[in-house]
Design a protein around this motif. Structure first.
Motif, mmCIF file in Angstrom:
data_model
loop_
_atom_site.group_PDB
_atom_site.id
_atom_site.type_symbol
_atom_site.label_atom_id
_atom_site.label_comp_id
_atom_site.label_asym_id
_atom_site.label_seq_id
_atom_site.Cartn_x
_atom_site.Cartn_y
_atom_site.Cartn_z
ATOM 1 N N UNK A 9 0.849 -1.202 0.000
ATOM 2 C CA UNK A 9 0.000 0.000 0.000
ATOM 3 C C UNK A 9 0.880 1.245 0.000
ATOM 4 N N UNK A 10 1.518 1.508 -1.122
ATOM 5 C CA UNK A 10 2.400 2.666 -1.185
ATOM 6 C C UNK A 10 1.583 3.946 -1.332
ATOM 7 N N UNK A 11 2.224 5.071 -1.082
ATOM 8 C CA UNK A 11 1.552 6.360 -1.244
ATOM 9 C C UNK A 11 1.747 6.880 -2.665
ATOM 10 N N UNK A 12 1.112 8.025 -2.938
ATOM 11 C CA UNK A 12 1.328 8.773 -4.173
ATOM 12 C C UNK A 12 0.823 8.058 -5.423
ATOM 13 N N UNK A 13 -0.395 7.512 -5.341
ATOM 14 C CA UNK A 13 -1.021 7.037 -6.564
ATOM 15 C C UNK A 13 -1.196 8.216 -7.516
ATOM 16 N N UNK A 14 -0.726 8.068 -8.748
ATOM 17 C CA UNK A 14 -0.764 9.181 -9.690
ATOM 18 C C UNK A 14 -2.196 9.476 -10.152
ATOM 19 N N UNK A 15 -3.013 8.444 -10.351
ATOM 20 C CA UNK A 15 -4.361 8.649 -10.879
ATOM 21 C C UNK A 15 -5.392 8.887 -9.782
ATOM 22 N N UNK A 16 -5.082 8.467 -8.558
ATOM 23 C CA UNK A 16 -6.074 8.538 -7.487
ATOM 24 C C UNK A 16 -5.330 8.777 -6.169
ATOM 25 N N UNK A 71 11.447 4.338 0.108
ATOM 26 C CA UNK A 71 10.852 4.969 -1.068
ATOM 27 C C UNK A 71 11.390 4.401 -2.374
ATOM 28 N N UNK A 72 12.601 3.898 -2.352
ATOM 29 C CA UNK A 72 13.197 3.364 -3.580
ATOM 30 C C UNK A 72 12.391 2.196 -4.126
ATOM 31 N N UNK A 73 11.649 1.506 -3.243
ATOM 32 C CA UNK A 73 10.817 0.382 -3.668
ATOM 33 C C UNK A 73 9.367 0.798 -3.914
ATOM 34 N N UNK A 74 9.100 2.087 -3.879
ATOM 35 C CA UNK A 74 7.711 2.569 -3.945
ATOM 36 C C UNK A 74 7.490 3.563 -5.073
ATOM 37 N N UNK A 75 8.359 3.573 -6.056
ATOM 38 C CA UNK A 75 8.199 4.487 -7.171
ATOM 39 C C UNK A 75 7.176 3.940 -8.169
ATOM 40 N N UNK A 76 6.538 4.821 -8.955
ATOM 41 C CA UNK A 76 5.613 4.335 -9.977
ATOM 42 C C UNK A 76 6.263 3.357 -10.946
ATOM 43 N N UNK A 77 7.592 3.466 -11.100
ATOM 44 C CA UNK A 77 8.305 2.583 -12.024
ATOM 45 C C UNK A 77 8.906 1.372 -11.325
ATOM 46 N N UNK A 78 8.693 1.249 -10.010
ATOM 47 C CA UNK A 78 9.268 0.118 -9.282
ATOM 48 C C UNK A 78 8.687 -1.196 -9.796
ATOM 49 N N UNK A 79 9.526 -2.207 -9.840
ATOM 50 C CA UNK A 79 9.081 -3.527 -10.247
ATOM 51 C C UNK A 79 7.977 -4.003 -9.311
ATOM 52 N N UNK A 80 6.966 -4.675 -9.860
ATOM 53 C CA UNK A 80 5.830 -5.104 -9.041
ATOM 54 C C UNK A 80 6.230 -6.120 -7.985
ATOM 55 N N UNK A 81 7.371 -6.764 -8.179
ATOM 56 C CA UNK A 81 7.828 -7.766 -7.222
ATOM 57 C C UNK A 81 8.758 -7.196 -6.157
#
Length: 226
Positions: A9-16, A71-81
């Protein structure tokens, strides 16, 4: 069998913005996934993995176990795994016992049936699976637009819906992942990935926008709560 559930449950959803703690059916969205893990007869332990201070405050108020994810694991481009890799790395570094499997509960798919997980565990064992994951049949005429023209992909022009070959959409309700396979592949998926088919109306339960949240609440009240 030791199963650890992870709720990313990371923060900063871009769309919502604030999506993961937006109220859904009277509770913060991610809490529905937490309660599923808490109530399951098959989950050994569970953690919310997050970089969101608001979600951490919810967890501390409710005494929900959580992992502060860098935060390094919580970027929009972070791998889903990446959040699974981060969790397992912590266990390995602390010389703690690894679970046999990780159960990923995406908070954006908040409604699940406990019978789904029971049957997925049976598939996991009977098929010696690396991953068992939820899918839903996709009854859609799909195509591509190439040089301004539409080219059908999974059907022929004029073909009836009932004559389409069955296609299935990966859904994020449940991923049951073999830990040994994950460490070998750094992926939810290994060599043997087994689908578990869920009812079609769960296509409307994936929440990434405010509109989808409203549709999901209506779907729940119309089809699932009954």
């Amino acid at each position: 069998m030791i199963i650890t559930a992870l709720i990313p449950a990371r923060k900063n959803s871009e769309r919502f913005p604030g999506k993961n703690y937006t109220p859904f059916l009277g509770k913060p969205l991610f809490i529905h996934s937490v309660e599923f893990a808490m109530e399951s007869d098959f989950v050994t332990d569970y953690f919310v993995t997050t970089n969101d201070d608001i979600i951490i405050a919810h967890c501390e108020e409710r005494q929900i176990p959580y992992i502060k994810r860098p935060d390094i694991y919580c970027q929009p481009t972070s791998d889903s795994a990446s959040f699974v890799a981060h969790f397992l790395k912590k266990l390995i570094n602390n010389q703690e016992k690894l679970p046999d499997a990780v159960l990923v509960l995406q908070p954006t798919d908040p409604v699940r049936q406990h019978s789904f997980l029971k049957e997925m565990i049976q598939l996991y064992h009977s098929k010696s699976a690396d991953c068992v994951f939820t899918v839903v049949q996709c009854k859609t005429k799909m195509g591509q637009i190439i040089d301004g023209a539409f080219k059908p992909y999974n059907y022929r022009f004029g073909q009836r819906f009932q004559d389409l070959d069955p296609y299935y959409e990966e859904k994020g309700l449940l991923y049951l992942i073999n830990v040994r396979s994950f460490l070998e592949n750094n992926s939810f998926f290994g060599q043997k990935n087994i689908p578990y088919i869920i009812p079609e109306y769960y296509r409307n339960m994936d929440i990434d926008t405010k509109l989808e949240l409203d549709i999901a609440e209506l779907t729940f009240k119309t089809f699932i709560s009954k």
